[in-house]
Design a protein around this motif. Structure first.
Motif, PDB file in Angstrom:
ATOM      1  N   LYS A   1       0.842  -1.211   0.000  1.00  0.00           N
ATOM      2  CA  LYS A   1       0.000   0.000   0.000  1.00  0.00           C
ATOM      3  C   LYS A   1       0.868   1.248   0.000  1.00  0.00           C
ATOM      4  O   LYS A   1       0.549   2.226  -0.672  1.00  0.00           O
ATOM      5  CB  LYS A   1      -0.942   0.009   1.196  1.00  0.00           C
ATOM      6  N   ALA A   2       1.949   1.215   0.748  1.00  0.00           N
ATOM      7  CA  ALA A   2       2.873   2.357   0.775  1.00  0.00           C
ATOM      8  C   ALA A   2       3.505   2.556  -0.602  1.00  0.00           C
ATOM      9  O   ALA A   2       3.641   3.694  -1.069  1.00  0.00           O
ATOM     10  CB  ALA A   2       3.955   2.147   1.830  1.00  0.00           C
ATOM     11  N   LEU A   3       3.868   1.470  -1.249  1.00  0.00           N
ATOM     12  CA  LEU A   3       4.454   1.552  -2.590  1.00  0.00           C
ATOM     13  C   LEU A   3       3.469   2.168  -3.572  1.00  0.00           C
ATOM     14  O   LEU A   3       3.807   3.100  -4.305  1.00  0.00           O
ATOM     15  CB  LEU A   3       4.869   0.161  -3.071  1.00  0.00           C
ATOM     16  N   LYS A   4       2.246   1.668  -3.582  1.00  0.00           N
ATOM     17  CA  LYS A   4       1.248   2.144  -4.534  1.00  0.00           C
ATOM     18  C   LYS A   4       0.823   3.581  -4.270  1.00  0.00           C
ATOM     19  O   LYS A   4       0.267   4.230  -5.160  1.00  0.00           O
ATOM     20  CB  LYS A   4       0.048   1.208  -4.533  1.00  0.00           C
ATOM     21  N   ALA A   5       1.114   4.098  -3.087  1.00  0.00           N
ATOM     22  CA  ALA A   5       0.790   5.486  -2.758  1.00  0.00           C
ATOM     23  C   ALA A   5       1.859   6.470  -3.225  1.00  0.00           C
ATOM     24  O   ALA A   5       1.638   7.683  -3.206  1.00  0.00           O
ATOM     25  CB  ALA A   5       0.595   5.626  -1.247  1.00  0.00           C
ATOM     26  N   GLU A   6       2.990   5.949  -3.663  1.00  0.00           N
ATOM     27  CA  GLU A   6       4.070   6.823  -4.119  1.00  0.00           C
ATOM     28  C   GLU A   6       3.652   7.574  -5.383  1.00  0.00           C
ATOM     29  O   GLU A   6       3.029   6.991  -6.269  1.00  0.00           O
ATOM     30  CB  GLU A   6       5.345   6.024  -4.394  1.00  0.00           C
ATOM     31  N   PRO A   7       4.016   8.855  -5.506  1.00  0.00           N
ATOM     32  CA  PRO A   7       3.604   9.635  -6.672  1.00  0.00           C
ATOM     33  C   PRO A   7       4.201   9.140  -7.988  1.00  0.00           C
ATOM     34  O   PRO A   7       3.664   9.425  -9.054  1.00  0.00           O
ATOM     35  CB  PRO A   7       4.084  11.050  -6.355  1.00  0.00           C
ATOM     36  N   TRP A   8       5.246   8.360  -7.928  1.00  0.00           N
ATOM     37  CA  TRP A   8       5.892   7.832  -9.131  1.00  0.00           C
ATOM     38  C   TRP A   8       5.436   6.414  -9.477  1.00  0.00           C
ATOM     39  O   TRP A   8       5.815   5.881 -10.522  1.00  0.00           O
ATOM     40  CB  TRP A   8       7.416   7.837  -8.976  1.00  0.00           C
ATOM     41  N   TYR A   9       4.641   5.779  -8.631  1.00  0.00           N
ATOM     42  CA  TYR A   9       4.345   4.355  -8.792  1.00  0.00           C
ATOM     43  C   TYR A   9       3.760   4.004 -10.165  1.00  0.00           C
ATOM     44  O   TYR A   9       4.298   3.164 -10.882  1.00  0.00           O
ATOM     45  CB  TYR A   9       3.426   3.853  -7.674  1.00  0.00           C
ATOM     46  N   HIS A  10       2.648   4.604 -10.546  1.00  0.00           N
ATOM     47  CA  HIS A  10       2.013   4.224 -11.813  1.00  0.00           C
ATOM     48  C   HIS A  10       2.862   4.628 -13.012  1.00  0.00           C
ATOM     49  O   HIS A  10       2.966   3.878 -13.985  1.00  0.00           O
ATOM     50  CB  HIS A  10       0.605   4.808 -11.910  1.00  0.00           C
ATOM     51  N   PHE A  11       3.477   5.785 -12.940  1.00  0.00           N
ATOM     52  CA  PHE A  11       4.381   6.200 -14.013  1.00  0.00           C
ATOM     53  C   PHE A  11       5.512   5.176 -14.149  1.00  0.00           C
ATOM     54  O   PHE A  11       5.797   4.687 -15.239  1.00  0.00           O
ATOM     55  CB  PHE A  11       4.946   7.591 -13.728  1.00  0.00           C
ATOM     56  N   GLY A  12       6.137   4.847 -13.039  1.00  0.00           N
ATOM     57  CA  GLY A  12       7.242   3.891 -13.047  1.00  0.00           C
ATOM     58  C   GLY A  12       6.823   2.523 -13.536  1.00  0.00           C
ATOM     59  O   GLY A  12       7.563   1.860 -14.280  1.00  0.00           O
ATOM     60  N   ARG A  13       5.636   2.083 -13.161  1.00  0.00           N
ATOM     61  CA  ARG A  13       5.141   0.779 -13.590  1.00  0.00           C
ATOM     62  C   ARG A  13       4.903   0.757 -15.097  1.00  0.00           C
ATOM     63  O   ARG A  13       5.267  -0.204 -15.783  1.00  0.00           O
ATOM     64  CB  ARG A  13       3.850   0.445 -12.837  1.00  0.00           C
ATOM     65  N   ILE A  14       4.327   1.820 -15.638  1.00  0.00           N
ATOM     66  CA  ILE A  14       4.078   1.873 -17.085  1.00  0.00           C
ATOM     67  C   ILE A  14       5.392   1.961 -17.856  1.00  0.00           C
ATOM     68  O   ILE A  14       5.562   1.301 -18.888  1.00  0.00           O
ATOM     69  CB  ILE A  14       3.123   3.038 -17.413  1.00  0.00           C
ATOM     70  N   ILE A  15       6.348   2.739 -17.349  1.00  0.00           N
ATOM     71  CA  ILE A  15       7.672   2.818 -17.990  1.00  0.00           C
ATOM     72  C   ILE A  15       8.351   1.453 -17.940  1.00  0.00           C
ATOM     73  O   ILE A  15       8.918   0.989 -18.936  1.00  0.00           O
ATOM     74  CB  ILE A  15       8.547   3.909 -17.341  1.00  0.00           C
ATOM     75  N   ARG A  16       8.297   0.810 -16.785  1.00  0.00           N
ATOM     76  CA  ARG A  16       8.896  -0.519 -16.641  1.00  0.00           C
ATOM     77  C   ARG A  16       8.292  -1.484 -17.659  1.00  0.00           C
ATOM     78  O   ARG A  16       8.992  -2.260 -18.292  1.00  0.00           O
ATOM     79  CB  ARG A  16       8.683  -1.034 -15.221  1.00  0.00           C
ATOM     80  N   ASN A  17       6.972  -1.428 -17.847  1.00  0.00           N
ATOM     81  CA  ASN A  17       6.323  -2.308 -18.815  1.00  0.00           C
ATOM     82  C   ASN A  17       6.768  -1.994 -20.238  1.00  0.00           C
ATOM     83  O   ASN A  17       7.011  -2.906 -21.028  1.00  0.00           O
ATOM     84  CB  ASN A  17       4.801  -2.206 -18.699  1.00  0.00           C
ATOM     85  N   ALA A  18       6.880  -0.725 -20.569  1.00  0.00           N
ATOM     86  CA  ALA A  18       7.335  -0.343 -21.914  1.00  0.00           C
ATOM     87  C   ALA A  18       8.771  -0.828 -22.153  1.00  0.00           C
ATOM     88  O   ALA A  18       9.089  -1.324 -23.238  1.00  0.00           O
ATOM     89  CB  ALA A  18       7.243   1.170 -22.105  1.00  0.00           C
ATOM     90  N   LEU A  19       9.617  -0.694 -21.159  1.00  0.00           N
ATOM     91  CA  LEU A  19      10.998  -1.150 -21.288  1.00  0.00           C
ATOM     92  C   LEU A  19      11.077  -2.669 -21.443  1.00  0.00           C
ATOM     93  O   LEU A  19      11.976  -3.189 -22.091  1.00  0.00           O
ATOM     94  CB  LEU A  19      11.824  -0.707 -20.080  1.00  0.00           C
ATOM     95  N   SER A  20      10.125  -3.364 -20.865  1.00  0.00           N
ATOM     96  CA  SER A  20      10.119  -4.824 -20.909  1.00  0.00           C
ATOM     97  C   SER A  20       9.475  -5.393 -22.167  1.00  0.00           C
ATOM     98  O   SER A  20       9.680  -6.558 -22.488  1.00  0.00           O
ATOM     99  CB  SER A  20       9.368  -5.375 -19.698  1.00  0.00           C
ATOM    100  N   HIS A  21       8.665  -4.575 -22.847  1.00  0.00           N
ATOM    101  CA  HIS A  21       7.886  -5.071 -23.979  1.00  0.00           C
ATOM    102  C   HIS A  21       8.168  -4.248 -25.234  1.00  0.00           C
ATOM    103  O   HIS A  21       7.371  -3.407 -25.624  1.00  0.00           O
ATOM    104  CB  HIS A  21       6.395  -5.062 -23.655  1.00  0.00           C
ATOM    105  N   ASN A  22       9.318  -4.476 -25.822  1.00  0.00           N
ATOM    106  CA  ASN A  22       9.674  -3.884 -27.117  1.00  0.00           C
ATOM    107  C   ASN A  22       9.810  -2.364 -27.105  1.00  0.00           C
ATOM    108  O   ASN A  22       9.729  -1.731 -28.151  1.00  0.00           O
ATOM    109  CB  ASN A  22       8.668  -4.307 -28.193  1.00  0.00           C
ATOM    110  N   PHE A  23       9.954  -1.761 -25.948  1.00  0.00           N
ATOM    111  CA  PHE A  23      10.128  -0.313 -25.835  1.00  0.00           C
ATOM    112  C   PHE A  23       8.946   0.467 -26.414  1.00  0.00           C
ATOM    113  O   PHE A  23       9.105   1.572 -26.906  1.00  0.00           O
ATOM    114  CB  PHE A  23      11.448   0.140 -26.466  1.00  0.00           C
ATOM    115  N   ASP A  24       7.761  -0.139 -26.338  1.00  0.00           N
ATOM    116  CA  ASP A  24       6.530   0.514 -26.785  1.00  0.00           C
ATOM    117  C   ASP A  24       5.577   0.630 -25.606  1.00  0.00           C
ATOM    118  O   ASP A  24       5.562  -0.231 -24.727  1.00  0.00           O
ATOM    119  CB  ASP A  24       5.827  -0.300 -27.879  1.00  0.00           C
ATOM    120  N   PHE A  25       4.749   1.663 -25.631  1.00  0.00           N
ATOM    121  CA  PHE A  25       3.664   1.773 -24.671  1.00  0.00           C
ATOM    122  C   PHE A  25       2.539   0.869 -25.165  1.00  0.00           C
ATOM    123  O   PHE A  25       1.952   1.129 -26.206  1.00  0.00           O
ATOM    124  CB  PHE A  25       3.154   3.217 -24.561  1.00  0.00           C
TER     125      PHE A  25
END
Length: 105
Positions: free
Chosen positions: A27-51
């Motif tokens: 819960k503390a992690l998901k409350a961080e202001p960077w959490y969703h941004f970081g998660r979406i960036i992490r996914n893009a980096l993991s999947h062909n560098f595309d959103f």
């Protein structure tokens, strides 16, 4: 594409996420202001560098961190170096690091 960002962001995000979940602090992690941004960036980096935004992610948009914003218009577009480059990768990693050292027990 920022090749340095891939392992730095991908691995550090996963380590912080795993530790947070295993210690009941997600819960503390998901409350961080960077959490969703970081998660979406992490996914893009993991999947062909595309959103490749899923419906769940689309419902959260726009998502901002510092001076960057991920919008629905970025879906199916490449993660470019001018949007998320070396400096942004280091700054996001630094936010992960600060959270892990100052707010996790």
């Amino acid at each position: 594409m920022c090749p340095v960002a891939q392992p730095l962001i991908k691995e550090s995000f996963e380590l912080v996420k795993d530790y947070s979940q295993k210690t009941g602090q997600d819960k503390a992690l998901k409350a961080e202001p960077w959490y969703h941004f970081g998660r979406i960036i992490r996914n893009a980096l993991s999947h062909n560098f595309d959103f490749e935004l899923k419906d769940r992610e689309k419902s959260l948009l726009p998502v901002s961190w510092r001076n960057r914003t991920i919008t629905l218009a970025m879906n199916n577009q490449p993660l470019t170096l001018d949007f998320f480059g070396y400096i942004e990768a280091w700054e996001l990693f630094s936010d992960f690091h600060e959270f892990a050292h100052k707010r996790l027990s």
